[in-house]
Write a protein that holds these residues in place. Structure first.
Motif, PDB file in Angstrom:
ATOM      1  N   VAL A 143      53.333  54.912  37.927  1.00 44.45           N
ATOM      2  CA  VAL A 143      53.095  54.010  39.054  1.00 44.45           C
ATOM      3  C   VAL A 143      54.098  54.280  40.173  1.00 44.45           C
ATOM      4  CG1 VAL A 143      53.184  51.603  39.793  1.00 44.45           C
ATOM      5  CG2 VAL A 143      52.050  52.204  37.647  1.00 44.45           C
ATOM      6  N   ALA A 153      48.722  49.098  44.588  1.00 43.69           N
ATOM      7  CA  ALA A 153      48.530  49.380  43.169  1.00 43.69           C
ATOM      8  C   ALA A 153      47.097  49.710  42.810  1.00 43.69           C
ATOM      9  CB  ALA A 153      49.005  48.180  42.341  1.00 43.69           C
ATOM     10  N   ALA A 154      46.119  49.068  43.440  1.00 43.63           N
ATOM     11  CA  ALA A 154      44.732  49.219  43.005  1.00 43.63           C
ATOM     12  C   ALA A 154      44.225  50.643  43.141  1.00 43.63           C
ATOM     13  CB  ALA A 154      43.829  48.265  43.786  1.00 43.63           C
ATOM     14  N   TRP A 190      38.947  42.187  38.015  1.00 47.57           N
ATOM     15  CA  TRP A 190      40.372  42.442  38.208  1.00 47.57           C
ATOM     16  C   TRP A 190      41.182  41.247  37.706  1.00 47.57           C
ATOM     17  CZ3 TRP A 190      42.152  46.952  40.693  1.00 47.57           C
ATOM     18  CH2 TRP A 190      41.163  47.732  41.303  1.00 47.57           C
ATOM     19  N   LEU A 192      45.422  39.995  37.435  1.00 50.12           N
ATOM     20  CA  LEU A 192      46.836  40.217  37.724  1.00 50.12           C
ATOM     21  C   LEU A 192      47.639  39.232  36.897  1.00 50.12           C
ATOM     22  CD1 LEU A 192      49.006  41.635  39.485  1.00 50.12           C
ATOM     23  CD2 LEU A 192      48.740  39.757  41.118  1.00 50.12           C
ATOM     24  N   ASN A 210      45.880  42.772  46.289  1.00 51.85           N
ATOM     25  CA  ASN A 210      46.244  44.134  45.923  1.00 51.85           C
ATOM     26  C   ASN A 210      47.760  44.278  46.012  1.00 51.85           C
ATOM     27  OD1 ASN A 210      46.254  46.838  45.350  1.00 51.85           O
ATOM     28  ND2 ASN A 210      45.137  47.476  47.174  1.00 51.85           N
ATOM     29  N   SER A 213      52.855  48.915  44.878  1.00 51.84           N
ATOM     30  CA  SER A 213      53.226  49.727  43.720  1.00 51.84           C
ATOM     31  C   SER A 213      54.632  49.385  43.241  1.00 51.84           C
ATOM     32  CB  SER A 213      53.139  51.219  44.067  1.00 51.84           C
ATOM     33  OG  SER A 213      51.815  51.602  44.333  1.00 51.84           O
ATOM     34  N   LEU A 216      54.695  46.607  40.607  1.00 53.05           N
ATOM     35  CA  LEU A 216      53.824  46.750  39.440  1.00 53.05           C
ATOM     36  C   LEU A 216      54.559  47.393  38.269  1.00 53.05           C
ATOM     37  CD1 LEU A 216      50.768  46.078  39.078  1.00 53.05           C
ATOM     38  CD2 LEU A 216      50.375  48.535  39.141  1.00 53.05           C
ATOM     39  N   PHE A 219      49.454  49.435  34.806  1.00 53.71           N
ATOM     40  CA  PHE A 219      48.097  49.372  35.327  1.00 53.71           C
ATOM     41  C   PHE A 219      47.172  49.884  34.223  1.00 53.71           C
ATOM     42  CE2 PHE A 219      44.451  51.029  37.629  1.00 53.71           C
ATOM     43  CZ  PHE A 219      44.267  50.135  38.667  1.00 53.71           C
ATOM     44  N   MET A 240      46.351  44.421  35.816  1.00 55.89           N
ATOM     45  CA  MET A 240      47.601  44.784  36.478  1.00 55.89           C
ATOM     46  C   MET A 240      48.703  43.830  36.017  1.00 55.89           C
ATOM     47  SD  MET A 240      46.284  45.642  40.361  1.00 55.89           S
ATOM     48  CE  MET A 240      45.514  44.023  40.574  1.00 55.89           C
ATOM     49  N   THR A 242      52.741  42.772  36.596  1.00 54.71           N
ATOM     50  CA  THR A 242      53.855  42.904  37.527  1.00 54.71           C
ATOM     51  C   THR A 242      55.185  43.026  36.785  1.00 54.71           C
ATOM     52  OG1 THR A 242      54.026  40.499  37.698  1.00 54.71           O
ATOM     53  CG2 THR A 242      52.668  41.632  39.335  1.00 54.71           C
TER      54      THR A 242
END
Length: 396
Positions: A143, A153-154, A190, A192, A210, A213, A216, A219, A240, A242
């Motif tokens: 990442v 990130a997406a 999705w 998170l 979103n 990076s 994150l 992923f 995702m 964090t």
């Protein structure tokens, strides 16, 4: 020269106790069986699991079948300690838990004094035997180091082999457009940190948040054979996770720059279109209360100036910008109030809107040497021999 400026401000704050976060669907699970050297199960053994980075420890005991379970584990590295009367304690490190994974670590105790400790280093399993899910995990190192254009990130989803990636959206969130494993575009689910981040307000199954990076940790893409909690999708399920603070303070400041230094001009352009794309920010994380509560903060901003080369074969000449169309042979300029042609094909200055006159001043001058100011229709004879081509006029 026409420029497009995009300004984006993205900030993501995560400050919570490691096990106070509501992360149910994305947590991992560690389980196993404690036995002796003969294979007999050991009930009542004390089992402790400690997160290496945060120092948070959890305790449990094996049941009558010698089984232990630690549910709802955050991503990270752990150490497992097992203690039972009459056996040597065992400490097994290197246990890496990933987003939404189930891992089995069986422990075999040896007879001996409790003052002796057996240390074992766990090895990463080559096969996830606990689940039939088909997917891919992208860990923190990847990442951080992947050169994603938007640093969002997406877009890491394009690393998955079953993805046909189209582009990133032009909005502030830089939403990716792709199809996965033959599914329809913009039909993914999705999550998170275990919470749905679907943008359902307009009826499109698209990402609504979103993250950067920098914020994150992991992923993960679930493609098919999904577990029951990952249903409701026709094109893949993306998880995702964090980052979290640890017992040590860590911080970073960064900037990513793209420019036109290595770009090439387009075929008709006299020069390269300018590009200045800066993504910059900082992050900091650490303990609020050691071994108990942690924080992580990330702020990111972006500034983008992109020059675009346009082409057209109908650029007004300088006299036309001033309302003088006397040289034109292909059109008649009429007065919208009377319907009669303007004298000599010239629009009086008094009839021109001041604001429109300022806008007209932004037109570039035609830059084709063979441009014909008369715009003579093709079916009329040329006033003199001239090589007219269909190549468009070009300006920046």
């Amino acid at each position: 020269m026409r420029g497009t400026s995009i300004r984006r401000l993205g900030g993501f704050v995560a400050a919570a106790c490691l096990f106070a976060q509501v992360v149910l669907a994305q947590t991992g699970q560690l389980k196993g069986t404690v036995t002796d050297s003969t294979g007999a199960v050991i009930p009542g053994a004390a089992v402790t699991l400690q997160n290496v980075a945060t120092g948070i420890a959890m305790e449990t005991q094996t049941n009558e079948a010698g089984l232990y379970t630690f549910p709802l584990l955050q991503s990270g590295s752990y150490e497992l300690n097992v203690l039972s009367s009459g056996f040597k304690p065992i400490a097994q490190g290197g246990i890496v838990m990933e987003t939404s994974t189930v891992r089995t670590v069986d422990v075999q105790l040896e007879l001996g004094d409790v003052t002796e400790t057996v240390t074992v280093e766990a090895a990463a399993p080559l096969l996830q035997a606990e689940t039939s899910t088909v997917g891919q995990l992208i860990e923190r190192t990847t990442v951080m180091n992947m050169p994603v254009e938007s640093r969002r990130a997406a877009s890491l989803v394009r690393l998955t082999g079953t993805v046909v990636f189209r582009n990133e959206g032009a909005g502030g969130e830089q939403l990716p457009f792709f199809s996965m494993a033959g599914g329809r575009s913009r039909n993914q689910m999705w999550q998170l940190d275990g919470t749905s981040v679907q943008n359902s307000t307009i009826g499109i199954a698209q990402l609504g948040l979103n993250p950067t990076s920098e914020s994150l940790q992991e992923f993960k893409v679930e493609i098919n054979n999904l577990s029951a909690e990952y249903g409701r999708t026709g094109g893949g399920f993306i998880l995702m996770t964090t980052r979290s603070g640890t017992n040590e303070f860590h911080g970073a400041a960064y900037e990513f720059l793209r420019n036109d230094a290595l770009d090439a001009r387009t075929f008709f352009a006299a020069g390269k279109a300018p590009l200045r794309y800066n993504i910059f920010g900082f992050s900091v994380g650490g303990p609020v209360r050691k071994d108990k509560t942690f924080f992580f903060f990330n702020w990111e901003g972006a500034r983008r100036r992109t020059g675009r080369t346009f082409s057209s074969d109908d650029i007004p000449h300088p006299p036309e910008v001033q309302g003088d169309f006397s040289n034109r042979l292909d059109t008649v300029i009429t007065d919208p109030l009377t319907g009669e042609p303007f004298p000599n094909q010239v629009v009086p200055q008094a009839r021109m809107d001041p604001l429109g006159r300022q806008f007209a001043g932004f037109y570039p001058k035609p830059n084709r040497p063979d441009n014909d100011i008369t715009r003579r229709p093709r079916d009329l004879p040329m006033p003199h021999k001239r090589d007219l081509t269909t190549a468009p006029l070009v300006w920046h």
